[in-house]
Design an enzyme around this catalytic site. Structure first.
Site, mmCIF file in Angstrom:
data_model
loop_
_atom_site.group_PDB
_atom_site.id
_atom_site.type_symbol
_atom_site.label_atom_id
_atom_site.label_comp_id
_atom_site.label_asym_id
_atom_site.label_seq_id
_atom_site.Cartn_x
_atom_site.Cartn_y
_atom_site.Cartn_z
ATOM 1 N N TYR A 130 0.675 -1.196 -0.098
ATOM 2 C CA TYR A 130 -0.022 0.192 -0.166
ATOM 3 C C TYR A 130 1.020 1.134 0.120
ATOM 4 O O TYR A 130 0.848 2.251 0.822
ATOM 5 C CB TYR A 130 -0.973 0.110 1.143
ATOM 6 C CG TYR A 130 -2.044 1.148 1.347
ATOM 7 C CD1 TYR A 130 -2.703 1.567 0.348
ATOM 8 C CD2 TYR A 130 -2.395 1.512 2.595
ATOM 9 C CE1 TYR A 130 -3.449 2.686 0.097
ATOM 10 C CE2 TYR A 130 -3.467 2.380 2.492
ATOM 11 C CZ TYR A 130 -4.218 2.912 1.486
ATOM 12 O OH TYR A 130 -5.008 3.928 1.541
ATOM 13 N N SER A 131 1.820 1.198 -1.006
ATOM 14 C CA SER A 131 2.540 2.334 -1.340
ATOM 15 C C SER A 131 2.959 2.676 -2.775
ATOM 16 O O SER A 131 2.755 1.745 -3.401
ATOM 17 C CB SER A 131 3.883 2.409 -0.144
ATOM 18 O OG SER A 131 4.533 1.027 -0.574
ATOM 19 N N TRP A 172 1.979 -4.947 5.443
ATOM 20 C CA TRP A 172 1.769 -6.431 5.697
ATOM 21 C C TRP A 172 3.163 -6.990 5.363
ATOM 22 O O TRP A 172 3.056 -8.533 5.178
ATOM 23 C CB TRP A 172 0.679 -6.582 4.469
ATOM 24 C CG TRP A 172 -0.686 -6.287 5.130
ATOM 25 C CD1 TRP A 172 -1.399 -6.941 5.733
ATOM 26 C CD2 TRP A 172 -1.211 -5.179 4.533
ATOM 27 N NE1 TRP A 172 -2.505 -6.489 5.740
ATOM 28 C CE2 TRP A 172 -2.614 -5.107 5.156
ATOM 29 C CE3 TRP A 172 -1.102 -4.089 3.840
ATOM 30 C CZ2 TRP A 172 -3.534 -4.306 4.880
ATOM 31 C CZ3 TRP A 172 -1.938 -3.076 3.608
ATOM 32 C CH2 TRP A 172 -3.306 -3.121 4.309
ATOM 33 N N GLY A 173 4.096 -6.557 5.253
ATOM 34 C CA GLY A 173 5.604 -7.303 5.409
ATOM 35 C C GLY A 173 6.283 -7.672 4.204
ATOM 36 O O GLY A 173 7.308 -8.549 4.279
ATOM 37 N N GLN A 196 -2.647 -5.568 10.152
ATOM 38 C CA GLN A 196 -1.454 -5.735 9.331
ATOM 39 C C GLN A 196 -0.484 -6.676 10.141
ATOM 40 O O GLN A 196 0.033 -7.601 9.546
ATOM 41 C CB GLN A 196 -0.808 -4.431 8.993
ATOM 42 C CG GLN A 196 -1.413 -3.661 8.077
ATOM 43 C CD GLN A 196 -0.642 -2.446 7.827
ATOM 44 O OE1 GLN A 196 0.204 -1.863 8.730
ATOM 45 N NE2 GLN A 196 -1.081 -1.733 6.704
ATOM 46 N N CYS A 355 -6.055 11.843 -4.986
ATOM 47 C CA CYS A 355 -4.808 11.563 -4.589
ATOM 48 C C CYS A 355 -3.896 11.705 -6.248
ATOM 49 O O CYS A 355 -2.822 12.126 -6.350
ATOM 50 C CB CYS A 355 -4.404 10.326 -3.911
ATOM 51 S SG CYS A 355 -4.960 10.649 -2.158
#
Length: 385
Positions: A130-131, A172-173, A196, A355
């Site tokens: 999410y980036s 989330w790794g 998360q 955005c």
């Protein structure tokens, strides 16, 4: 009301458009209208004069306003003129007052990231990143671009087998798991999102990475008393939640766990200038969120004996990432409407669309800063960062 709305919108919409309101059709500007705004109810003048983004955003969420063209395309036509938006700080002071306590910050993070892993999995890619992604090729899928982004970061960090890596705000790794599996490092992640954390911990177990990757529910401020030390530190999309006034403590916390000569990759959404933030985003999407400018972060680094090795903008990559997310989001329109409701669906469409438009118009940016703790003369001179 019709003329007030026309005059109000034309302050920041500098192209011809039309308004349909209570059966009346009004053209604004010279030439053929680029789009038509349909307004089904009066919108409070006081609300419009207090905050443009709150008044129009809420009206769109409630279905009071609609447009006859794709929402992103419409927003992209005028969000570059946000400096002309109304923003009455005296009326909005509660929204802009930041409680920076650990308890409050956890609540703010949870309000966004703990609304359901199943929801995020509908429109993020398989990595659950999410980036901002990194599109090395025009043909890259979102999944490929997210993998590119992780390798782009890990390559900059010049990892070697056996190194230790801290991820502040690990999500989330995926980055940590990739670093462990493909670079042979020991990873340690912290997050304030319970959902998360639980998914990340379960994935670590499923993938047999317990000896290489650890994740904790932890506030970044607790790093200073952790006694931990790392060769490398990374933070992706976390600084936006720290809040102006806490950047020094954030950098102090990172500094406290970095070994001499350690590298730190800071990846964050940046403002073109210092700004208090958008009222609608603060109320509905990121409570307490704040976007630092590039210069205010760069200005702080020497105070911690941090040396800047590289700065890169990925602004256009984030525009494309958001458009990919929105495409996935709209493909699940019926499911999201059924599970979350019409107002939530429209709210998140505004969020993703606006955005994407603000990145394209340069209102916000995405920067990666590569930092060394102290002078590091051991890094290879021929290594491209």
């Amino acid at each position: 009301m019709h003329q007030f709305i026309a005059d109000y919108l034309s302050k920041f919409i500098h192209i011809p458009f039309a308004i349909n309101m209570k059966g009346e059709h009004l053209k604004v500007g010279k030439g053929e209208p680029e789009f038509t705004v349909t307004i089904t109810e009066d919108i409070s003048k006081k609300e419009l004069l207090t905050s443009t983004s709150l008044a129009l955003g809420e009206a769109y969420m409630k279905g009071i306003i609609d447009v006859d063209r794709d929402l992103y395309e419409v927003l992209n036509l005028f969000l570059g003129n946000m400096e002309s938006f109304n923003r009455d700080h005296s009326e909005l002071k509660k929204l802009f007052h930041h409680n920076m306590s650990k308890k409050h910050q956890k609540e703010e993070v949870s309000s966004h990231y703990d609304i359901g892993n199943d929801f995020y999995s509908l429109w993020l890619d398989e990595t659950m990143s999410y980036s901002c992604a990194y599109f090395k090729n025009d043909t890259d899928t979102l999944y490929e671009a997210q993998c590119n982004k992780v390798h782009h970061i890990l390559d900059k960090l010049q990892l070697e087998k056996g190194m230790t890596l801290l991820d502040i705000g690990c999500g989330w790794g995926f980055l940590l798991k990739t670093a462990a599996k493909e670079y042979g490092v020991k990873g340690y992640g912290i997050t304030l999102s319970t959902q998360q954390y639980e998914k990340c911990k379960e994935d670590i177990r499923k993938e047999g990475l317990e000896d290489l990757v650890t994740v904790e529910l932890m506030d970044y401020r607790d790093l200073k008393k952790s006694g931990l030390q790392f060769d490398r530190v990374v933070s992706v999309g976390m600084l936006e939640h720290v809040g102006r006034g806490n950047y020094e403590e954030y950098l102090e916390s990172a500094n406290a766990v970095m070994k001499p000569g350690a590298l730190f990759l800071l990846h964050y959404i940046s403002g073109h200038k210092e700004h208090g933030g958008d009222p609608w985003i603060k109320r509905y999407i990121f409570p307490g969120g704040m976007i630092p400018s590039l210069r205010e972060i760069i200005n702080l680094l020497p105070e911690y004996h941090f040396f800047t090795l590289d700065v890169e903008s990925l602004r256009r990559h984030y525009n494309k990432t958001l458009l990919c997310w929105r495409k996935n989001y709209l493909e699940h329109t019926d499911q999201i409407r059924k599970e979350k409701g019409e107002e939530f669906f429209r709210m998140w469409d505004v969020y993703l669309s606006s955005c994407a438009a603000t990145f394209l118009n340069g209102v916000i940016d995405l920067h990666q800063i590569l930092i060394s703790k102290g002078v590091n003369n051991d890094l290879p001179m021929n290594r491209v960062v």
